[in-house]
Motif scaffolding. Structure first.
Motif, PDB file in Angstrom:
ATOM      1  N   ALA A 108      -1.160 -23.611  -5.903  1.00 53.42           N
ATOM      2  CA  ALA A 108      -1.375 -22.165  -5.816  1.00 53.42           C
ATOM      3  C   ALA A 108      -1.151 -21.503  -7.170  1.00 53.42           C
ATOM      4  CB  ALA A 108      -0.436 -21.560  -4.784  1.00 53.42           C
ATOM      5  N   THR A 109      -1.979 -20.530  -7.484  1.00 52.65           N
ATOM      6  CA  THR A 109      -1.804 -19.756  -8.718  1.00 52.65           C
ATOM      7  C   THR A 109      -1.061 -18.449  -8.462  1.00 52.65           C
ATOM      8  OG1 THR A 109      -3.978 -18.739  -8.402  1.00 52.65           O
ATOM      9  CG2 THR A 109      -3.870 -20.731  -9.765  1.00 52.65           C
ATOM     10  N   ALA A 110      -0.985 -18.053  -7.203  1.00 50.43           N
ATOM     11  CA  ALA A 110      -0.264 -16.837  -6.830  1.00 50.43           C
ATOM     12  C   ALA A 110      -0.003 -16.868  -5.330  1.00 50.43           C
ATOM     13  CB  ALA A 110      -1.058 -15.591  -7.191  1.00 50.43           C
ATOM     14  N   LEU A 111       1.052 -16.198  -4.920  1.00 48.54           N
ATOM     15  CA  LEU A 111       1.283 -16.018  -3.487  1.00 48.54           C
ATOM     16  C   LEU A 111       0.323 -14.948  -2.963  1.00 48.54           C
ATOM     17  CD1 LEU A 111       5.186 -15.954  -3.253  1.00 48.54           C
ATOM     18  CD2 LEU A 111       3.678 -17.748  -2.402  1.00 48.54           C
ATOM     19  N   PRO A 112      -0.054 -15.009  -1.702  1.00 49.35           N
ATOM     20  CA  PRO A 112      -0.850 -13.930  -1.124  1.00 49.35           C
ATOM     21  C   PRO A 112      -0.156 -12.587  -1.329  1.00 49.35           C
ATOM     22  CG  PRO A 112      -0.762 -15.785   0.382  1.00 49.35           C
ATOM     23  CD  PRO A 112       0.205 -16.091  -0.719  1.00 49.35           C
ATOM     24  N   ARG A 113      -0.953 -11.544  -1.489  1.00 50.37           N
ATOM     25  CA  ARG A 113      -0.387 -10.213  -1.741  1.00 50.37           C
ATOM     26  C   ARG A 113       0.225  -9.642  -0.461  1.00 50.37           C
ATOM     27  NH1 ARG A 113      -1.325  -7.428  -6.356  1.00 50.37           N
ATOM     28  NH2 ARG A 113      -2.609  -8.479  -7.909  1.00 50.37           N
TER      29      ARG A 113
ATOM     30  N   GLY B 135      -7.387  -1.592  -3.340  1.00 49.04           N
ATOM     31  CA  GLY B 135      -8.017  -2.855  -2.982  1.00 49.04           C
ATOM     32  C   GLY B 135      -9.520  -2.736  -2.841  1.00 49.04           C
ATOM     33  N   ASP B 136      -9.992  -1.568  -2.381  1.00 42.90           N
ATOM     34  CA  ASP B 136     -11.437  -1.349  -2.300  1.00 42.90           C
ATOM     35  C   ASP B 136     -12.070  -1.391  -3.687  1.00 42.90           C
ATOM     36  OD1 ASP B 136     -11.506  -1.107   0.451  1.00 42.90           O
ATOM     37  OD2 ASP B 136     -11.210   1.066   0.422  1.00 42.90           O
ATOM     38  N   ALA B 137     -11.362  -0.798  -4.662  1.00 44.03           N
ATOM     39  CA  ALA B 137     -11.887  -0.763  -6.032  1.00 44.03           C
ATOM     40  C   ALA B 137     -11.652  -2.076  -6.768  1.00 44.03           C
ATOM     41  CB  ALA B 137     -11.238   0.390  -6.801  1.00 44.03           C
ATOM     42  N   HIS B 138     -10.621  -2.791  -6.369  1.00 40.85           N
ATOM     43  CA  HIS B 138     -10.259  -4.062  -7.014  1.00 40.85           C
ATOM     44  C   HIS B 138     -10.007  -5.088  -5.908  1.00 40.85           C
ATOM     45  CE1 HIS B 138      -9.676  -1.842 -10.816  1.00 40.85           C
ATOM     46  NE2 HIS B 138      -9.088  -0.924 -10.047  1.00 40.85           N
ATOM     47  N   PRO B 139     -11.034  -5.716  -5.384  1.00 43.51           N
ATOM     48  CA  PRO B 139     -10.895  -6.609  -4.217  1.00 43.51           C
ATOM     49  C   PRO B 139      -9.834  -7.690  -4.379  1.00 43.51           C
ATOM     50  CG  PRO B 139     -13.206  -6.182  -4.671  1.00 43.51           C
ATOM     51  CD  PRO B 139     -12.439  -5.581  -5.817  1.00 43.51           C
ATOM     52  N   GLU B 140      -9.621  -8.169  -5.603  1.00 43.01           N
ATOM     53  CA  GLU B 140      -8.614  -9.210  -5.812  1.00 43.01           C
ATOM     54  C   GLU B 140      -7.205  -8.689  -5.540  1.00 43.01           C
ATOM     55  OE1 GLU B 140      -8.800  -6.906  -9.586  1.00 43.01           O
ATOM     56  OE2 GLU B 140     -10.267  -7.658  -8.141  1.00 43.01           O
ATOM     57  N   ALA B 141      -7.023  -7.370  -5.513  1.00 47.75           N
ATOM     58  CA  ALA B 141      -5.708  -6.770  -5.292  1.00 47.75           C
ATOM     59  C   ALA B 141      -5.540  -6.227  -3.878  1.00 47.75           C
ATOM     60  CB  ALA B 141      -5.466  -5.648  -6.301  1.00 47.75           C
ATOM     61  N   MET B 142      -6.526  -6.435  -3.016  1.00 45.77           N
ATOM     62  CA  MET B 142      -6.401  -5.954  -1.635  1.00 45.77           C
ATOM     63  C   MET B 142      -5.223  -6.643  -0.953  1.00 45.77           C
ATOM     64  SD  MET B 142      -7.388  -4.030   0.872  1.00 45.77           S
ATOM     65  CE  MET B 142      -9.072  -3.459   0.540  1.00 45.77           C
ATOM     66  N   PRO B 143      -4.298  -5.881  -0.368  1.00 46.58           N
ATOM     67  CA  PRO B 143      -3.160  -6.524   0.295  1.00 46.58           C
ATOM     68  C   PRO B 143      -3.617  -7.380   1.466  1.00 46.58           C
ATOM     69  CG  PRO B 143      -3.242  -4.186   0.832  1.00 46.58           C
ATOM     70  CD  PRO B 143      -4.247  -4.416  -0.251  1.00 46.58           C
ATOM     71  N   GLN B 144      -2.997  -8.551   1.589  1.00 46.50           N
ATOM     72  CA  GLN B 144      -3.271  -9.423   2.723  1.00 46.50           C
ATOM     73  C   GLN B 144      -2.239  -9.241   3.829  1.00 46.50           C
ATOM     74  OE1 GLN B 144      -3.873 -12.759  -0.422  1.00 46.50           O
ATOM     75  NE2 GLN B 144      -4.649 -13.591   1.494  1.00 46.50           N
ATOM     76  N   GLY B 145      -1.083  -8.749   3.444  1.00 46.76           N
ATOM     77  CA  GLY B 145      -0.030  -8.534   4.416  1.00 46.76           C
ATOM     78  C   GLY B 145       0.880  -7.395   4.002  1.00 46.76           C
ATOM     79  N   LEU B 146       1.526  -6.767   4.973  1.00 42.17           N
ATOM     80  CA  LEU B 146       2.506  -5.714   4.733  1.00 42.17           C
ATOM     81  C   LEU B 146       3.705  -5.962   5.636  1.00 42.17           C
ATOM     82  CD1 LEU B 146       0.171  -2.561   4.754  1.00 42.17           C
ATOM     83  CD2 LEU B 146       1.204  -3.627   2.737  1.00 42.17           C
ATOM     84  N   VAL B 147       4.887  -5.854   5.075  1.00 47.26           N
ATOM     85  CA  VAL B 147       6.124  -5.897   5.856  1.00 47.26           C
ATOM     86  C   VAL B 147       6.752  -4.520   5.745  1.00 47.26           C
ATOM     87  CG1 VAL B 147       8.451  -6.853   6.004  1.00 47.26           C
ATOM     88  CG2 VAL B 147       6.516  -8.359   5.527  1.00 47.26           C
ATOM     89  N   VAL B 148       7.066  -3.930   6.870  1.00 51.02           N
ATOM     90  CA  VAL B 148       7.654  -2.591   6.850  1.00 51.02           C
ATOM     91  C   VAL B 148       9.060  -2.649   7.438  1.00 51.02           C
ATOM     92  CG1 VAL B 148       6.534  -2.005   9.056  1.00 51.02           C
ATOM     93  CG2 VAL B 148       7.370  -0.183   7.545  1.00 51.02           C
ATOM     94  N   ALA B 149      10.016  -2.122   6.700  1.00 45.13           N
ATOM     95  CA  ALA B 149      11.390  -2.022   7.184  1.00 45.13           C
ATOM     96  C   ALA B 149      11.511  -0.700   7.920  1.00 45.13           C
ATOM     97  CB  ALA B 149      12.368  -2.081   6.012  1.00 45.13           C
ATOM     98  N   GLY B 150      11.545  -0.770   9.244  1.00 43.01           N
ATOM     99  CA  GLY B 150      11.613   0.435  10.047  1.00 43.01           C
ATOM    100  C   GLY B 150      13.025   0.932  10.208  1.00 43.01           C
ATOM    101  N   THR B 151      13.156   2.108  10.785  1.00 48.98           N
ATOM    102  CA  THR B 151      14.466   2.649  11.124  1.00 48.98           C
ATOM    103  C   THR B 151      14.904   2.048  12.460  1.00 48.98           C
ATOM    104  OG1 THR B 151      13.247   4.531  12.033  1.00 48.98           O
ATOM    105  CG2 THR B 151      14.235   4.813   9.874  1.00 48.98           C
ATOM    106  N   GLY B 152      16.208   1.960  12.669  1.00 45.39           N
ATOM    107  CA  GLY B 152      16.718   1.479  13.954  1.00 45.39           C
ATOM    108  C   GLY B 152      16.075   0.193  14.406  1.00 45.39           C
ATOM    109  N   ASN B 153      15.558   0.195  15.608  1.00 46.19           N
ATOM    110  CA  ASN B 153      14.933  -0.991  16.193  1.00 46.19           C
ATOM    111  C   ASN B 153      13.496  -1.133  15.703  1.00 46.19           C
ATOM    112  OD1 ASN B 153      14.749  -3.292  17.891  1.00 46.19           O
ATOM    113  ND2 ASN B 153      13.830  -2.067  19.522  1.00 46.19           N
TER     114      ASN B 153
ATOM    115  N   ILE C 288       8.300 -13.335   2.416  1.00 47.65           N
ATOM    116  CA  ILE C 288       8.037 -14.715   2.019  1.00 47.65           C
ATOM    117  C   ILE C 288       7.404 -15.491   3.172  1.00 47.65           C
ATOM    118  CG2 ILE C 288       9.118 -16.880   1.305  1.00 47.65           C
ATOM    119  CD1 ILE C 288      11.276 -15.139  -0.074  1.00 47.65           C
ATOM    120  N   ALA C 289       7.962 -15.324   4.369  1.00 42.25           N
ATOM    121  CA  ALA C 289       7.436 -16.044   5.529  1.00 42.25           C
ATOM    122  C   ALA C 289       5.975 -15.684   5.775  1.00 42.25           C
ATOM    123  CB  ALA C 289       8.271 -15.722   6.763  1.00 42.25           C
ATOM    124  N   LEU C 290       5.634 -14.411   5.645  1.00 44.29           N
ATOM    125  CA  LEU C 290       4.255 -13.993   5.873  1.00 44.29           C
ATOM    126  C   LEU C 290       3.338 -14.525   4.783  1.00 44.29           C
ATOM    127  CD1 LEU C 290       2.115 -12.514   7.420  1.00 44.29           C
ATOM    128  CD2 LEU C 290       2.900 -10.359   6.379  1.00 44.29           C
ATOM    129  N   ALA C 291       3.812 -14.507   3.534  1.00 38.69           N
ATOM    130  CA  ALA C 291       2.995 -15.053   2.439  1.00 38.69           C
ATOM    131  C   ALA C 291       2.687 -16.531   2.669  1.00 38.69           C
ATOM    132  CB  ALA C 291       3.695 -14.838   1.104  1.00 38.69           C
TER     133      ALA C 291
END
Length: 326
Positions: free
Chosen positions: A219-224, A246-264, A317-320
């Protein structure tokens, strides 16, 4: 084949960090430069280690805030190499505290070792009036040689933590790590490990896969995968900006997002709407909590998938790795 009468070796892999840091004056515990002392010199500064069957290798020499894929690739390869040797009981990795929990989780996920891989660190540089690195290093070597030690572990301030639970929880104290609800696995006391509960043997469930390691090395990079946080007065601008870029730069389009929510794992409605837009465009979204203790309890209808108890840092990391097919 290793001689049964010859003590097994422990291999020390150095990556830099505060434990290898130097400050201009003794007593300065924050104005230091990390990664200045070689792993060999760290060993030499701990007299009780003299005469033990140790090998030392410098894998990197960085501040762990700058940890990335290139060092992880090299580290995983060297750890796998040494663990495959019959004459090696375990591996110790000297590491900075800032990303130690991420490296520990990464190595556990990629290698699933049965032999112990013990990460250790320091909160004070080697030039401190009372450095904590020497004792941590001695304790880590002790754990790496304990016959009941298995898998990826972290040792700091006399406590032994599992890679999947350990988290840095303090900015300054020497006992900077905690394992949340799980608690530490054990304690190192005067050169002996007192296990509170024994480590799992991850290799029995997900055995080491050389092909998985090979894919990682290619691998040259982890998924974004980006990490966001919900909070009062939050909105979806960050998510929408990532998608627009990501629309303007397809190579930078996120493949995953992790969100730290409040509470549960709850999310501000504006942020959740933007995340749902990301999902509709093929981005994988996982929901964690910004709370220091507990985990997201699933069961809310229509909620985004949760991280199954992983902290945001480890979930990223797990999602990547998941997106890589690993």
């Amino acid at each position: 084949m290793a001689d049964a009468k010859t003590p097994l070796r422990r291999v020390i892999l150095g990556t830099g960090g505060t434990i290898a840091g130097r400050a201009a004056r003794a007593g300065d515990n924050v104005g230091y430069v990390a990664g200045q002392v070689s792993a060999q010199d760290l060993i030499a500064a701990v007299p009780p280690l003299a005469g033990l069957p140790l090998e030392v290798e410098q894998v990197a020499q960085i501040d762990s805030k700058d940890m990335g894929l290139a060092v992880w690739q090299r580290l995983a390869e060297r750890v796998a190499h040494h663990l495959a040797r019959e004459d090696v009981a375990g591996v110790v990795i000297t590491h900075g505290t800032d990303t130690l929990e991420e490296t520990a989780f990464f190595l556990r996920a990629v290698l699933s070792p049965t032999k112990p891989v013990v990460l250790t660190c320091a909160m004070r540089p080697s030039t401190a009036l009372v450095p904590d690195g020497p004792q941590n290093l001695l304790d880590a070597v002790t754990v790496a040689g304990d016959p009941q030690a298995h898998g990826v572990l972290a040792v700091c301030a006399g406590s032994v933590h599992a890679a999947e639970h350990v988290t840095k929880v303090h900015t300054y104290r020497v006992d900077a790590f905690d394992s949340g609800d799980a608690g530490p696995l054990g304690l190192v006391e005067e050169g002996r490990v007192r296990w509170l509960h024994l480590p799992d043997r991850p290799g029995t469930e997900t055995p080491f896969d050389a092909q998985r390691l090979q894919r990682l090395q290619q691998a040259t990079a982890l998924p974004r995968v980006h990490w966001l946080t919900s909070h009062a007065d939050a909105d979806g601008v960050q998510v929408l900006a990532l998608l627009a870029y990501g629309d303007a730069h397809p190579e930078a389009m996120p493949q995953g997002l992790v969100v730290a929510g409040t509470g549960n794992g709850t999310l501000h409605q504006a942020l959740e709407a933007a995340l749902q837009e990301a999902v509709s465009r093929g981005v994988v979204v996982r929901r964690s909590s910004r709370c220091a203790r507990g985990r997201v309890i699933p069961g809310v209808a229509g909620a985004l998938a949760d991280t199954q108890g992983l902290s945001p840092a480890k979930a990223r990391i797990a999602l990547a790795l998941e997106l890589m097919g690993m």
